[in-house]
Write an enzyme that holds these catalytic residues in place. Structure first.
Site, PDB file in Angstrom:
ATOM      1  N   GLU A  61       4.016 -12.207  -7.842  1.00  0.00           N
ATOM      2  CA  GLU A  61       4.507 -12.976  -6.700  1.00  0.00           C
ATOM      3  C   GLU A  61       3.863 -14.350  -6.626  1.00  0.00           C
ATOM      4  O   GLU A  61       4.524 -15.339  -6.274  1.00  0.00           O
ATOM      5  CB  GLU A  61       4.257 -12.204  -5.406  1.00  0.00           C
TER       6      GLU A  61
ATOM      7  N   ASP B 142       5.443  -6.701   2.938  1.00  0.00           N
ATOM      8  CA  ASP B 142       4.085  -6.162   2.808  1.00  0.00           C
ATOM      9  C   ASP B 142       3.342  -6.762   1.620  1.00  0.00           C
ATOM     10  O   ASP B 142       2.108  -6.724   1.563  1.00  0.00           O
ATOM     11  CB  ASP B 142       4.145  -4.642   2.635  1.00  0.00           C
ATOM     12  N   PHE B 143       4.079  -7.305   0.643  1.00  0.00           N
ATOM     13  CA  PHE B 143       3.446  -7.853  -0.562  1.00  0.00           C
ATOM     14  C   PHE B 143       2.961  -9.286  -0.379  1.00  0.00           C
ATOM     15  O   PHE B 143       2.488  -9.905  -1.332  1.00  0.00           O
ATOM     16  CB  PHE B 143       4.434  -7.826  -1.733  1.00  0.00           C
TER      17      PHE B 143
ATOM     18  N   GLU C 178      12.294 -10.321  -7.885  1.00  0.00           N
ATOM     19  CA  GLU C 178      12.195  -9.086  -8.652  1.00  0.00           C
ATOM     20  C   GLU C 178      13.451  -8.232  -8.429  1.00  0.00           C
ATOM     21  O   GLU C 178      13.807  -7.928  -7.283  1.00  0.00           O
ATOM     22  CB  GLU C 178      10.938  -8.320  -8.227  1.00  0.00           C
TER      23      GLU C 178
ATOM     24  N   PHE D 296       9.258  -6.864  -0.663  1.00  0.00           N
ATOM     25  CA  PHE D 296       8.813  -6.304   0.610  1.00  0.00           C
ATOM     26  C   PHE D 296       7.864  -7.306   1.248  1.00  0.00           C
ATOM     27  O   PHE D 296       6.975  -7.840   0.575  1.00  0.00           O
ATOM     28  CB  PHE D 296       8.061  -4.981   0.415  1.00  0.00           C
TER      29      PHE D 296
ATOM     30  N   HIS E 207       4.933  -0.417   2.676  1.00  0.00           N
ATOM     31  CA  HIS E 207       6.322  -0.821   2.450  1.00  0.00           C
ATOM     32  C   HIS E 207       7.162  -0.759   3.721  1.00  0.00           C
ATOM     33  O   HIS E 207       8.392  -0.727   3.639  1.00  0.00           O
ATOM     34  CB  HIS E 207       6.990   0.071   1.391  1.00  0.00           C
TER      35      HIS E 207
END
Length: 346
Positions: free
Chosen positions: A74, A99-100, A43, A97, A143
């Site tokens: 994702e 976190d994703f 992205e 990130f 994040h």
């Protein structure tokens, strides 16, 4: 590959200094020139150049067939990267990130990490999953995590965490050439961004030629005799700053940069602990069930008779706060490291 890479164990003399982001991009571009099967997807990695400058300049040289912006899905594009790797390509897929990871964990762990095993070795998955980690800039609980331990805990993936430009380039060359999936975790604060200044340290001399740094070889960033400090990523630099403070107090701290978690260089840690007898492990990940506990356990298993004192510094088991004062409170700082070493040295 068209040429053989040199294997450096320490930085060579060079007047050329790069930020960590430029060093990463230089390695990626070199590999893309040498091997047409290498491509980058993620992205905002094409026109934008990566929100943390992880791909700046690649689109201009290689075009949209090899530097691809993808939809915000994702699961879809990481799954596509797994398929491309199994078909013989060498994709680099960026998870913006870390976190994703949850929205694509099935592709990451049940496919990327396991498919070589599940196929009985019929094919490999030579891909790199790059991802930005870490806090210190008030981006809150979704994040700002590192999650090193989450990926290192799950077998089937190699896990790389550079702390300097020199290491970032050599480890990236190694990651792209590896026939197994590699998770390459770069700390945002170390990338050398104008809007997120780096601490002293990550911008280093970087040779122009390609070179590799073998996985599973920690780096003693500062030799010392009194206390062993084991860390990675951003906290390598905080530990180095603390060591300079401690030197004024007559305390000689040894700072070890793990560089990779999988494989993990246990022997370098044990050699240091046998020398100093005291161990501090510092990590920006959560304390429970994480890297700090693993290092302490390995030290106890391998050098218990030499180990007289142990401490851990890590993020407490809370979401990363948004408020700057609270984030600073939970993230171990230079003064926290120095104080912990002083306690061990008493």
């Amino acid at each position: 590959m068209a040429t053989e890479s040199r294997d450096y164990t320490e930085a060579t003399e060079t007047d050329r200094e790069l930020t960590m982001s430029r060093a990463m991009v230089e390695a990626i571009a070199w590999e893309m020139r040498e091997n047409e099967e290498v491509f980058y997807m993620g992205e905002d990695v094409a026109d934008y150049g990566g929100i943390f400058s992880s791909t700046t300049g690649l689109l201009d040289e290689f075009g949209r067939d090899r530097v691809m912006d993808v939809p915000i899905s994702e699961t879809a594009y990481l799954g596509a990267a797994v398929g491309a790797a199994q078909a013989g390509m060498r994709p680099i897929a960026e998870l913006m990130f870390v976190d994703f990871f949850g929205v694509a964990m099935d592709q990451i762990y049940n496919n990327m990490a396991k498919n070589t095993y599940m196929s009985g070795g019929s094919f490999s998955v030579p891909m790199v999953l790059t991802t930005a980690v870490g806090g210190t800039y008030n981006d809150a609980g979704q994040h700002s995590q590192t999650l090193y331990g989450t990926f290192a805990h799950l077998p089937g993936m190699k896990v790389v965490v550079p702390s300097t430009a020199y290491d970032a380039k050599g480890l990236m060359h190694s990651a792209i050439r590896d026939d197994d999936p590699v998770v390459y975790m770069f700390h945002k604060r170390l990338m050398g961004l104008g809007w997120m200044p780096s601490p002293p340290g990550p911008k280093t001399g970087v040779p122009k030629e390609d070179y590799t740094i073998p996985f599973g070889e920690a780096d003693v960033k500062r030799p010392g005799d009194d206390v062993t400090v084991v860390t990675l990523g951003l906290h390598v630099h905080r530990a180095m700053e603390a060591a300079e403070q401690l030197d004024d107090d007559g305390i000689d701290a040894e700072v070890i940069d793990l560089r990779t978690l999988v494989p993990l260089d246990t022997e370098t840690v044990l050699d240091s602990v046998r020398k100093t007898g005291k161990l501090l492990v510092v990590d920006e990940d959560y304390q429970s069930f994480g890297v700090t506990g693993e290092i302490v356990a390995r030290a106890a298993e391998g050098a218990l008779d030499d180990l007289s004192a142990v401490k851990r510094l890590a993020i407490p088991d809370v979401p990363i706060p948004y408020a700057r004062s609270l984030e600073d409170e939970v993230n171990p700082g230079t003064d926290d490291i120095a104080a912990a070493v002083r306690e061990l040295h008493e």
